[in-house]
Design an enzyme around this catalytic site. Structure first.
Site, PDB file in Angstrom:
ATOM      1  N   PHE A 189       1.303   1.167   1.821  1.00 22.37           N
ATOM      2  CA  PHE A 189      -0.121   1.217   0.989  1.00 22.37           C
ATOM      3  C   PHE A 189      -0.960   1.698   2.165  1.00 22.37           C
ATOM      4  CE2 PHE A 189       2.547  -1.532  -1.610  1.00 22.37           C
ATOM      5  CZ  PHE A 189       2.132  -1.018  -2.875  1.00 22.37           C
ATOM      6  N   LYS A 227      -0.700  13.226   2.030  1.00 23.81           N
ATOM      7  CA  LYS A 227       0.130  12.659   1.350  1.00 23.81           C
ATOM      8  C   LYS A 227       1.440  13.785   1.092  1.00 23.81           C
ATOM      9  CE  LYS A 227      -1.894   8.689   0.180  1.00 23.81           C
ATOM     10  NZ  LYS A 227      -1.432   7.437   0.729  1.00 23.81           N
ATOM     11  N   SER A 262      -0.146  10.272  -4.399  1.00 23.78           N
ATOM     12  CA  SER A 262      -1.357  10.401  -4.998  1.00 23.78           C
ATOM     13  C   SER A 262      -0.992  11.842  -5.952  1.00 23.78           C
ATOM     14  CB  SER A 262      -2.514  10.570  -4.048  1.00 23.78           C
ATOM     15  OG  SER A 262      -3.704  11.182  -4.658  1.00 23.78           O
ATOM     16  N   PHE A 307     -21.262  12.442 -11.574  1.00 24.53           N
ATOM     17  CA  PHE A 307     -21.042  13.562 -10.788  1.00 24.53           C
ATOM     18  C   PHE A 307     -20.826  14.752 -11.619  1.00 24.53           C
ATOM     19  CE2 PHE A 307     -20.046  10.086  -7.124  1.00 24.53           C
ATOM     20  CZ  PHE A 307     -21.102  10.179  -6.973  1.00 24.53           C
ATOM     21  N   TYR A 332      -6.956  14.699   2.659  1.00 19.87           N
ATOM     22  CA  TYR A 332      -6.095  13.472   2.130  1.00 19.87           C
ATOM     23  C   TYR A 332      -5.100  13.801   1.319  1.00 19.87           C
ATOM     24  CZ  TYR A 332      -5.310   9.735  -1.275  1.00 19.87           C
ATOM     25  OH  TYR A 332      -4.622   8.660  -1.820  1.00 19.87           O
TER      26      TYR A 332
END
Ligand code: UDP
Length: 345
Positions: A74, A146, A118, A208, A142
């Site tokens: 994790f 992954k 993800s 947003f 990011y």
């Protein structure tokens, strides 16, 4: 010796829920966590080792002293915006160090790996809901991190027989406060805790972007309860232990809620009116991300049991209340200590 699982980042949000579930499923739990995000970990159902997850010496000790059946990984930097500003740190932590961890695992013949991936690996959706076959075109460092780990795992599977399951999370949410577990990021950037805090503390909440091509103009996401995500890890381990083929699975509900719908649901549950401010879109936020969870259902036998929006928000709300209670209690304790010291002077 009881079978053990090594859980990196097991003091974090999703890691701690999964660690607790696995401890209740008969495993000895070893958590590797730096506790760098100011989280406290005060549980007796796991052994916590405060360390970087790629510290070779620490890893060798763990693999030599415990009967480690699998690693659940994790630990990672998770803020997408931060990954754009500081990609070096993200590539180093999320990719290079993960490869280091895999190397030490293989040296010790530990061959089951469950990876926190993800939906960011897909990038902007070409179609919805997203299936696992969707093209992988991540738009942030990011998401690329992954995907790179997923690619390394595929190669390590072929070359070294490493077995893996990639679990591609959509929006993890909710909590299990009855077990002392919940979301506690610092700083918090996630929607549900921020909307709850706005309601509880009468603060402004920023949406947003409200001109997306969605039913109400705000972004739509697939919120899945963290306890359902924990259950998927347990099933993924059983899947690998039964000798099945390494694979990737979406973890989502198949249903999306807009930011405005989340705000309305929180208002109802907290009996509060939230002050809304409209802000610019966050760079890299697709309008809609919704999973097709059929593969996880068909192959892992996973189905969401806790992911209705009401339960997600209520458990997250309870977690915020619990945190406030603990904070107030400890500041009252500090006040008492201060006055005690003052009396002594
Ligand atoms: N969001 C928002 N205001 C906030 C935080 C999030 O409008 O203060 C929106 C964000 O643009 C996204 C959704 O809420 O559409 C979920 O964001 P979160 O950061 O929780 O998860 P992400 O989808 O980025 O993984």
């Amino acid at each position: 010796m009881k079978p053990s699982i090594l859980i990196t980042g097991g003091a974090g949000y999703i890691g701690s829920h999964t660690a607790y579930l696995m401890s209740q499923s008969g495993y000895n739990i070893i958590i590797l966590d730096t506790l760098n995000h100011k989280q406290s970990f005060d549980h007796n159902w796991a052994t916590l080792i405060k360390s970087d997850f790629a510290d070779t010496k620490v890893l060798k000790n763990i693999f030599s002293n415990y009967n480690i059946k699998a690693v659940m990984h994790f630990a990672a930097f998770i803020e997408v915006g931060e990954s754009v500003k500081n990609p070096l740190q993200f590539y180093e932590n999320n990719v290079v160090k993960t490869v280091q961890l895999l190397k030490v695992m293989l040296e010790h013949n530990v061959k089951n790996f469950i990876f926190s991936s993800s939906c960011a690996v897909y990038g902007s959706p070409q179609y919805l809901p997203l299936t696992e076959q969707h093209t992988k075109n991540p738009i942030s460092p990011y998401g690329k991190n992954k995907l790179m780990v997923e690619m390394a795992l595929e190669d390590f599977n072929i070359a070294y027989g490493l077995n893996y399951v990639n679990l591609r999370y959509f929006n993890a949410a909710g909590a299990m406060p009855q077990y002392g577990l919940g979301e506690n990021h610092d700083p918090e950037t996630h929607l549900i805790p921020l909307v709850l805090r706005a309601a509880m503390e009468n603060k402004e909440f920023c949406i947003f972007g409200d001109n997306y091509e969605t039913k109400d103009g705000s972004c739509i996401r697939d919120y899945v309860h963290v306890w359902d995500i924990a259950q998927a890890h347990k099933l993924a381990l059983e899947y690998l232990q039964a000798g099945n083929t390494s694979d990737s699975f979406n973890l989502g509900t198949g249903e999306g809620f807009s930011v405005k719908e989340i705000v309305m649901a929180v208002e109802q549950i907290c009996c509060a009116k939230i002050n809304i401010a409209l802000k610019n879109k966050r760079p890299g936020d697709p309008a809609i991300l919704v999973a097709d969870p059929k593969k996880a259902s068909d192959i892992l036998g996973w189905s969401t049991q806790y992911s209705n929006l009401d339960f997600i928000i209520r458990t997250a709300y309870e977690n915020e209340n619990t945190k406030n209670f603990i904070q107030n209690k400890s500041s009252t304790q500090k006040d008492k200590e201060k006055s005690h010291n003052y009396n002594k002077i």
